[in-house]
Enzyme design. Structure first.
Site, PDB file in Angstrom:
ATOM      1  N   GLY A   1       0.839  -1.193   0.000  1.00  0.00           N
ATOM      2  CA  GLY A   1       0.000   0.000   0.000  1.00  0.00           C
ATOM      3  C   GLY A   1       0.872   1.239   0.000  1.00  0.00           C
ATOM      4  O   GLY A   1       2.021   1.197   0.473  1.00  0.00           O
TER       5      GLY A   1
ATOM      6  N   GLN B   1       2.871   9.927   1.461  1.00  0.00           N
ATOM      7  CA  GLN B   1       4.193   9.290   1.525  1.00  0.00           C
ATOM      8  C   GLN B   1       5.121   9.726   0.392  1.00  0.00           C
ATOM      9  O   GLN B   1       6.308   9.431   0.419  1.00  0.00           O
ATOM     10  CB  GLN B   1       4.040   7.766   1.535  1.00  0.00           C
TER      11      GLN B   1
ATOM     12  N   CYS C   1       5.611  -0.098   7.342  1.00  0.00           N
ATOM     13  CA  CYS C   1       5.249   1.108   6.579  1.00  0.00           C
ATOM     14  C   CYS C   1       6.463   1.551   5.787  1.00  0.00           C
ATOM     15  O   CYS C   1       7.572   1.576   6.329  1.00  0.00           O
ATOM     16  CB  CYS C   1       4.818   2.207   7.552  1.00  0.00           C
ATOM     17  N   LEU C   2       6.260   1.891   4.507  1.00  0.00           N
ATOM     18  CA  LEU C   2       7.401   2.297   3.675  1.00  0.00           C
ATOM     19  C   LEU C   2       8.040   3.599   4.185  1.00  0.00           C
ATOM     20  O   LEU C   2       9.183   3.893   3.845  1.00  0.00           O
ATOM     21  CB  LEU C   2       6.975   2.445   2.211  1.00  0.00           C
TER      22      LEU C   2
ATOM     23  N   HIS D   1      -4.704   1.215   7.217  1.00  0.00           N
ATOM     24  CA  HIS D   1      -3.376   1.835   7.359  1.00  0.00           C
ATOM     25  C   HIS D   1      -3.250   3.015   6.370  1.00  0.00           C
ATOM     26  O   HIS D   1      -2.788   4.094   6.734  1.00  0.00           O
ATOM     27  CB  HIS D   1      -2.298   0.769   7.108  1.00  0.00           C
ATOM     28  N   GLU D   2      -3.687   2.777   5.117  1.00  0.00           N
ATOM     29  CA  GLU D   2      -3.586   3.833   4.098  1.00  0.00           C
ATOM     30  C   GLU D   2      -4.555   4.971   4.381  1.00  0.00           C
ATOM     31  O   GLU D   2      -4.216   6.143   4.209  1.00  0.00           O
ATOM     32  CB  GLU D   2      -3.815   3.265   2.692  1.00  0.00           C
TER      33      GLU D   2
ATOM     34  N   HIS E   1      -3.053   7.300   6.739  1.00  0.00           N
ATOM     35  CA  HIS E   1      -2.078   8.211   6.100  1.00  0.00           C
ATOM     36  C   HIS E   1      -2.786   9.429   5.506  1.00  0.00           C
ATOM     37  O   HIS E   1      -2.286  10.548   5.602  1.00  0.00           O
ATOM     38  CB  HIS E   1      -1.351   7.497   4.964  1.00  0.00           C
TER      39      HIS E   1
HETATM   40 ZN    ZN Z   1       2.374   3.444   5.851  1.00  0.00          ZN
END
Ligand code: ZN
Length: 202
Positions: free
Chosen positions: A45, A50, A107-108, A149-150, A153
Protein backbone atom coordinates in the site's frame (compact mmCIF):
# COMPACT_ATOMS: atom_id res chain seq x y z
CA UNK A 1 7.95 7.44 -12.65
CA UNK A 2 9.26 6.24 -9.30
CA UNK A 3 8.74 8.96 -6.70
CA UNK A 4 10.87 9.50 -3.59
CA UNK A 5 9.15 8.21 -0.44
CA UNK A 6 9.35 10.51 2.55
CA UNK A 7 10.19 9.05 5.94
CA UNK A 8 8.97 9.62 9.46
CA UNK A 9 9.91 13.14 10.54
CA UNK A 10 8.81 14.67 7.23
CA UNK A 11 5.94 17.14 7.79
CA UNK A 12 3.94 15.85 4.77
CA UNK A 13 3.15 12.66 6.71
CA UNK A 14 1.22 14.73 9.24
CA UNK A 15 -0.90 16.63 6.70
CA UNK A 16 -4.51 15.72 6.05
CA UNK A 17 -5.06 15.11 2.34
CA UNK A 18 -7.21 17.44 0.25
CA UNK A 19 -10.26 15.84 -1.34
CA UNK A 20 -9.98 15.15 -5.05
CA UNK A 21 -12.76 17.03 -6.86
CA UNK A 22 -12.31 15.29 -10.23
CA UNK A 23 -10.32 12.34 -11.50
CA UNK A 24 -8.28 14.22 -14.10
CA UNK A 25 -5.52 12.84 -16.37
CA UNK A 26 -3.09 14.39 -13.85
CA UNK A 27 -4.58 12.33 -11.02
CA UNK A 28 -4.46 9.19 -13.17
CA UNK A 29 -0.78 9.81 -13.91
CA UNK A 30 -0.15 10.38 -10.20
CA UNK A 31 -1.82 7.04 -9.38
CA UNK A 32 0.34 5.32 -11.99
CA UNK A 33 3.42 6.81 -10.33
CA UNK A 34 2.19 5.74 -6.88
CA UNK A 35 1.76 2.16 -8.11
CA UNK A 36 5.17 2.10 -9.78
CA UNK A 37 6.75 3.41 -6.57
CA UNK A 38 4.87 0.91 -4.38
CA UNK A 39 5.88 -2.07 -6.55
CA UNK A 40 9.48 -0.88 -6.71
CA UNK A 41 9.64 -0.97 -2.91
CA UNK A 42 7.61 -4.19 -2.66
CA UNK A 43 4.94 -2.52 -0.55
CA UNK A 44 1.29 -3.55 -0.39
CA UNK A 45 0.00 0.00 0.00
CA UNK A 46 1.07 3.59 -0.57
CA UNK A 47 -0.61 6.90 0.21
CA UNK A 48 -0.14 10.30 -1.44
CA UNK A 49 1.31 11.76 1.79
CA UNK A 50 4.19 9.29 1.52
CA UNK A 51 5.38 11.00 -1.65
CA UNK A 52 4.78 14.42 -0.06
CA UNK A 53 1.52 15.18 -1.93
CA UNK A 54 -1.28 15.48 0.61
CA UNK A 55 -4.30 14.32 -1.39
CA UNK A 56 -7.05 11.79 -0.59
CA UNK A 57 -5.49 9.17 -2.87
CA UNK A 58 -3.95 5.80 -2.04
CA UNK A 59 -3.19 2.50 -3.74
CA UNK A 60 -3.25 -1.06 -2.40
CA UNK A 61 -2.27 -4.45 -3.82
CA UNK A 62 -2.31 -7.45 -1.48
CA UNK A 63 -1.94 -10.18 -4.14
CA UNK A 64 1.67 -11.02 -3.34
CA UNK A 65 1.00 -11.85 0.34
CA UNK A 66 -0.40 -15.37 0.13
CA UNK A 67 0.09 -16.31 3.80
CA UNK A 68 -2.17 -13.50 5.06
CA UNK A 69 -5.51 -13.90 3.30
CA UNK A 70 -8.01 -11.19 2.46
CA UNK A 71 -11.73 -11.15 1.79
CA UNK A 72 -13.83 -8.81 -0.32
CA UNK A 73 -17.62 -8.74 -0.63
CA UNK A 74 -19.89 -6.63 -2.77
CA UNK A 75 -23.55 -6.58 -1.64
CA UNK A 76 -22.91 -9.65 0.52
CA UNK A 77 -21.30 -11.69 -2.26
CA UNK A 78 -17.70 -12.89 -2.01
CA UNK A 79 -15.50 -11.61 -4.82
CA UNK A 80 -12.27 -12.67 -6.45
CA UNK A 81 -9.70 -10.34 -4.83
CA UNK A 82 -7.38 -10.41 -7.85
CA UNK A 83 -10.09 -8.78 -10.00
CA UNK A 84 -9.91 -5.70 -7.73
CA UNK A 85 -6.11 -5.39 -7.68
CA UNK A 86 -4.35 -3.06 -7.85
CA UNK A 87 -6.92 -0.97 -6.05
CA UNK A 88 -7.03 2.82 -6.18
CA UNK A 89 -9.01 4.57 -3.48
CA UNK A 90 -9.89 8.23 -3.97
CA UNK A 91 -11.62 10.16 -1.14
CA UNK A 92 -12.22 6.89 0.76
CA UNK A 93 -14.65 6.61 3.67
CA UNK A 94 -14.43 3.69 6.08
CA UNK A 95 -16.92 2.18 8.49
CA UNK A 96 -15.53 -0.38 10.94
CA UNK A 97 -17.61 -3.54 11.18
CA UNK A 98 -15.59 -6.38 12.70
CA UNK A 99 -14.07 -6.97 16.14
CA UNK A 100 -10.59 -5.53 16.72
CA UNK A 101 -7.70 -7.89 15.91
CA UNK A 102 -3.98 -7.51 16.41
CA UNK A 103 -1.52 -8.11 13.57
CA UNK A 104 1.96 -7.12 12.38
CA UNK A 105 2.40 -3.97 10.30
CA UNK A 106 5.17 -2.17 8.52
CA UNK A 107 5.25 1.11 6.58
CA UNK A 108 7.40 2.30 3.67
CA UNK A 109 7.91 5.57 5.58
CA UNK A 110 9.34 3.57 8.52
CA UNK A 111 11.85 1.26 6.80
CA UNK A 112 12.68 -1.94 8.69
CA UNK A 113 10.36 -1.06 11.59
CA UNK A 114 7.56 -3.53 12.37
CA UNK A 115 5.11 -3.86 15.24
CA UNK A 116 1.65 -5.20 16.05
CA UNK A 117 -1.33 -2.91 15.60
CA UNK A 118 -4.92 -3.60 16.68
CA UNK A 119 -7.60 -2.66 14.15
CA UNK A 120 -11.16 -3.73 13.28
CA UNK A 121 -11.02 -7.02 11.36
CA UNK A 122 -13.66 -5.99 8.82
CA UNK A 123 -14.46 -2.60 7.28
CA UNK A 124 -16.97 -1.20 4.83
CA UNK A 125 -15.33 0.98 2.20
CA UNK A 126 -16.82 3.63 -0.04
CA UNK A 127 -14.49 5.45 -2.43
CA UNK A 128 -14.07 6.72 -5.95
CA UNK A 129 -12.14 4.50 -8.34
CA UNK A 130 -9.82 5.60 -11.12
CA UNK A 131 -12.80 6.13 -13.44
CA UNK A 132 -14.35 8.50 -10.91
CA UNK A 133 -17.10 5.99 -10.12
CA UNK A 134 -18.25 5.16 -6.60
CA UNK A 135 -17.27 1.71 -5.40
CA UNK A 136 -18.60 0.11 -2.25
CA UNK A 137 -17.42 -3.11 -0.69
CA UNK A 138 -16.77 -4.90 2.60
CA UNK A 139 -13.30 -6.29 3.21
CA UNK A 140 -11.49 -8.37 5.82
CA UNK A 141 -8.12 -9.86 6.59
CA UNK A 142 -4.97 -8.25 5.26
CA UNK A 143 -6.89 -6.06 2.81
CA UNK A 144 -8.91 -4.51 5.66
CA UNK A 145 -5.70 -3.84 7.57
CA UNK A 146 -3.91 -2.36 4.55
CA UNK A 147 -6.83 -0.08 3.64
CA UNK A 148 -7.13 1.18 7.24
CA UNK A 149 -3.38 1.84 7.36
CA UNK A 150 -3.59 3.83 4.10
CA UNK A 151 -6.75 5.67 5.13
CA UNK A 152 -4.88 6.77 8.26
CA UNK A 153 -2.08 8.21 6.10
CA UNK A 154 -4.67 10.30 4.22
CA UNK A 155 -5.68 11.87 7.57
CA UNK A 156 -2.07 12.43 8.68
CA UNK A 157 -2.27 9.51 11.14
CA UNK A 158 0.63 7.03 11.38
CA UNK A 159 0.71 3.42 12.56
CA UNK A 160 2.69 4.37 15.65
CA UNK A 161 -0.36 6.43 16.72
CA UNK A 162 -2.47 3.25 16.64
CA UNK A 163 -0.13 1.06 18.70
CA UNK A 164 -0.67 0.29 22.34
CA UNK A 165 1.95 1.68 24.70
CA UNK A 166 3.78 -1.61 25.06
CA UNK A 167 4.28 -2.16 21.34
CA UNK A 168 5.12 1.47 20.75
CA UNK A 169 7.70 1.40 23.51
CA UNK A 170 9.51 -1.52 21.86
CA UNK A 171 10.22 0.41 18.67
CA UNK A 172 10.56 3.89 20.18
CA UNK A 173 14.37 4.09 19.84
CA UNK A 174 14.11 3.06 16.16
CA UNK A 175 11.46 5.57 15.11
CA UNK A 176 13.02 8.36 17.14
CA UNK A 177 16.36 7.78 15.41
CA UNK A 178 14.58 7.79 12.03
CA UNK A 179 12.81 11.06 12.88
CA UNK A 180 16.10 12.70 13.92
CA UNK A 181 17.78 11.54 10.70
CA UNK A 182 14.92 12.85 8.52
CA UNK A 183 14.94 16.24 10.29
CA UNK A 184 18.70 16.49 9.80
CA UNK A 185 18.34 15.75 6.09
CA UNK A 186 15.55 18.32 5.73
CA UNK A 187 17.60 20.98 7.53
CA UNK A 188 20.61 20.26 5.28
CA UNK A 189 18.43 20.50 2.15
CA UNK A 190 16.96 23.81 3.37
CA UNK A 191 20.41 25.23 4.01
CA UNK A 192 21.53 24.23 0.51
CA UNK A 193 18.55 26.11 -0.98
CA UNK A 194 19.30 29.24 1.08
CA UNK A 195 22.94 29.15 0.08
CA UNK A 196 22.29 28.62 -3.64
CA UNK A 197 21.60 32.25 -4.70
CA UNK A 198 24.95 33.45 -3.37
CA UNK A 199 26.64 31.10 -5.81
CA UNK A 200 25.25 33.06 -8.74
CA UNK A 201 27.48 35.80 -10.16
CA UNK A 202 26.29 39.25 -9.07
ZN1 ZN B 1 2.37 3.44 5.85
Amino acid sequence: MILPIVKYGHPALRQKGARVSAVTPEIRQFVEDLLETMYDREGIGLAAQQVARPLQVCVVDVRQVKERPSTLEVKGEAQDIAAFMPMTLINPELTPVGEPVSGPEGCLSFPEIYADVTRPSVVDVRALDLKGQIMEFRCGGLLARAIQHEWDHLQGILFIDRMDQENKEKIRPEYQALQAETKKELAAAKKAVVRAPSLRPA
